[in-house]
Design an enzyme around this catalytic site. Sequence first.
Site, PDB file in Angstrom:
ATOM      1  N   LYS A 158     -30.355   0.942  12.066  1.00 52.36           N
ATOM      2  CA  LYS A 158     -31.130  -0.208  12.563  1.00 52.36           C
ATOM      3  C   LYS A 158     -32.583   0.197  12.723  1.00 52.36           C
ATOM      4  CE  LYS A 158     -29.220  -2.574  15.947  1.00 52.36           C
ATOM      5  NZ  LYS A 158     -28.542  -2.854  17.245  1.00 52.36           N
ATOM      6  N   GLY A 165     -31.977  -9.063  11.840  1.00 53.13           N
ATOM      7  CA  GLY A 165     -31.192  -8.459  10.776  1.00 53.13           C
ATOM      8  C   GLY A 165     -31.989  -7.668   9.755  1.00 53.13           C
ATOM      9  N   HIS A 208     -20.727 -10.651  20.087  1.00 56.93           N
ATOM     10  CA  HIS A 208     -22.096 -10.645  20.604  1.00 56.93           C
ATOM     11  C   HIS A 208     -22.079 -11.474  21.889  1.00 56.93           C
ATOM     12  CE1 HIS A 208     -26.649 -11.018  19.712  1.00 56.93           C
ATOM     13  NE2 HIS A 208     -26.420 -11.320  20.973  1.00 56.93           N
ATOM     14  N   HIS A 235     -27.029 -12.447  10.455  1.00 58.02           N
ATOM     15  CA  HIS A 235     -27.387 -11.874  11.758  1.00 58.02           C
ATOM     16  C   HIS A 235     -28.155 -12.859  12.636  1.00 58.02           C
ATOM     17  CE1 HIS A 235     -25.992  -7.958  10.380  1.00 58.02           C
ATOM     18  NE2 HIS A 235     -26.738  -8.084   9.315  1.00 58.02           N
ATOM     19  N   GLU A 275     -28.456  -8.336  25.949  1.00 60.27           N
ATOM     20  CA  GLU A 275     -27.455  -8.545  24.906  1.00 60.27           C
ATOM     21  C   GLU A 275     -26.544  -7.320  24.799  1.00 60.27           C
ATOM     22  OE1 GLU A 275     -29.207  -9.805  21.259  1.00 60.27           O
ATOM     23  OE2 GLU A 275     -30.091 -11.594  22.149  1.00 60.27           O
ATOM     24  N   ARG A 299     -37.593 -13.029  27.338  1.00 61.55           N
ATOM     25  CA  ARG A 299     -38.071 -14.415  27.254  1.00 61.55           C
ATOM     26  C   ARG A 299     -36.894 -15.346  27.479  1.00 61.55           C
ATOM     27  NH1 ARG A 299     -35.607 -15.660  22.527  1.00 61.55           N
ATOM     28  NH2 ARG A 299     -35.533 -14.086  20.893  1.00 61.55           N
TER      29      ARG A 299
END
Length: 698
Positions: A158, A165, A208, A235, A275, A299
């Site tokens: 990543k 994504g 997720h 994604h 997340e 945010r």
Amino acid sequence: MFKKILIANRGEIACRVAATARRLGVQTVAVYSDADAQAKHVSACDEAIHIGGSAPKDSYLQWARIIAAAQATGAQAIHPGYGFLSENADFARACAAAGVVFIGPPAAAIEAMGLKAESKRLMEQAGVPLVPGYHGAAQDPALLQREADRIGYPVLIKASAGGGGKGMRAVESSADFAAALASCQREARSSFGDDAVLLEKYVQRPRHIEIQVFADSHGHCVYLHERDCSVQRRHQKVLEEAPAPGLTPALRQQMGQAAVAAAQAVGYVGAGTVEFIVEQADYAQPEAMRFYFMEMNTRLQVEHPVTEAITGVDLVEWQLRVAAGEALPLQQHELRLQGHAIEARICAENPDQQFLPATGTLAVYRKPAHCAFERGPLRFDDGVREGDAISPFYDSMIAKLIVHADTREQALARLDAALAQTHIVGLATNVQFLRHVVRSPSFAQARLDTALIPREAARLFDQDPVGLPLAVAAATAQTLLDERALETPDPFSRRDGWCSHPSADAARRRLAFEYRGQPVDATLIYARDASVQLCVEPPAVQAAQADAEAAAAVAPAAAAADCAGPLRFHSLPAGSAWALELGFGGHSSRASVYMLSEQVHVFTPQGAAQIVEIDRLAHAGDHALEGGRLSAPMPGKVLSFCVSAGEAVKKGQPLALMEAMKMEHTLSAPADGTVAELLYAPGDQVSEGAELLRFVPA
């Protein structure tokens, strides 16, 4: 509380913030680009300031102009919405330097959570669970290869500064790692100007799940429960719901407490989302789930309405109060879960063409009945109106449809019914795809993970919920209604098959359509008792007919037996649509029918379809090809031409490549012919409808 705020955003979120501000008696200032001069968010605010060109870099990312607009209008604070400048630490600092409150977290918290590798190091120190991986600063390819081998495959690469994504690859074996790493670094360098990566274990059956947190400047921090955002394409989220199905109370509490610890570790203030990636050994074993920190969004999130629905809290109001220095209105023990909420993102895109973004005009834009903005069991948040254009400059999301009910099953039924009542004509959308997802076994049974869409692909893509007979019947009924609306009482002017001395041939009428790319013939048979019989002949039956006249026989072929019968319809004009009570072939259904150019758009409770009248298409096609022009389907940039002037080409051969909405589009030859002239050069910007080349059909 502030007396006036500026909203540094556009579209749906700008309208959303303005609605809460109006309820609180706070005046609002909108900013807008050239493309948004007549946009809904401009009229939703008390004042509006023009800040530049249509592209975001020329307007919504020009923070000096935005701060100057706030100062000129006397706005005390700036709400950044989401996207654009909402997670820009430099902008937050510039607001403070100008004496304007930034309605968001401190700049230091934005920076701390902005880089994935750095945020994971902070979370590790705070005791927040992390996916096993490598988050170090050293980026030597050989070292990264060794770390990947240590973690074990499959492994996920990543981009450290990434998102959406980009710069992300799953690697199945050690032999594939070097090539995947190089590809990720190239993409990360191009997209973010930073090719640093991190490595993580590739979680199996990942969900997720994110936690909404809120902190004030008085040391209080709470979590407002969780949202499941596992249904994704490329994604990016498609459906979100709260609370997450299948979580045990203990796991829900553990994740909430971990999210609060993450926020407190960076001195967070305001609304944020932590997340997590959740690993599940089996869909039916929630007690075996393991959660790991993924990232924090500093945010308000697009999907915040589902949290508002289950908690009864207005998160934008909390943002304004906390930014004004007030304490949180509620503490953790006062927050309660109320029912189940689901949000569907309605986007301008074509799911059957790999979610290709679409532009165009909202010629028809009809929302579900009894929907409200902000509150209620059926909520529809948008920033557009019928007649507005979806441009290539901004995100493809048109609206958000949110439902709330006592149970998940009730929410699913309410969402499907609301999507069925959402009629959009003028450009491709994902509304029908969303209905397919909601009805899929995996989603209905809450077997959720990020692979749901590819797993259910056979049920989600290239579907025909309306069916050929009903589509042709609705299009035929609409054609007859359209003609009758234009006719006079004079019987000699009627076009419904009436004649003074009827014969067998005179009582028939042939209609030609194109449905799902295939030609379809239909025959109307007018009886003396004024009833109408409709015979629809599918492509397979037509091909089997050796004689063209035989296709008009009263008795259709056996394969088309369900495509024949009396056509009955009762109509009531509804704006630009015909609302039909339709009966055909022993089946009755309701349908709303809209005509746009040569296309008939049919909406039924079962789904929607488009069917083309060949006569109209032929007329439009002749007009379009007159002069031999091929035009840009949307505004964008010419990447290259695949042919040269004077070159002979075959039907379907690629002629030109365009880039629009960050996607490539190919223009192909409509028929055999010759390219007479190229009218632009690679790199040129073109508007929608611009003639790119002259084409002479053979």
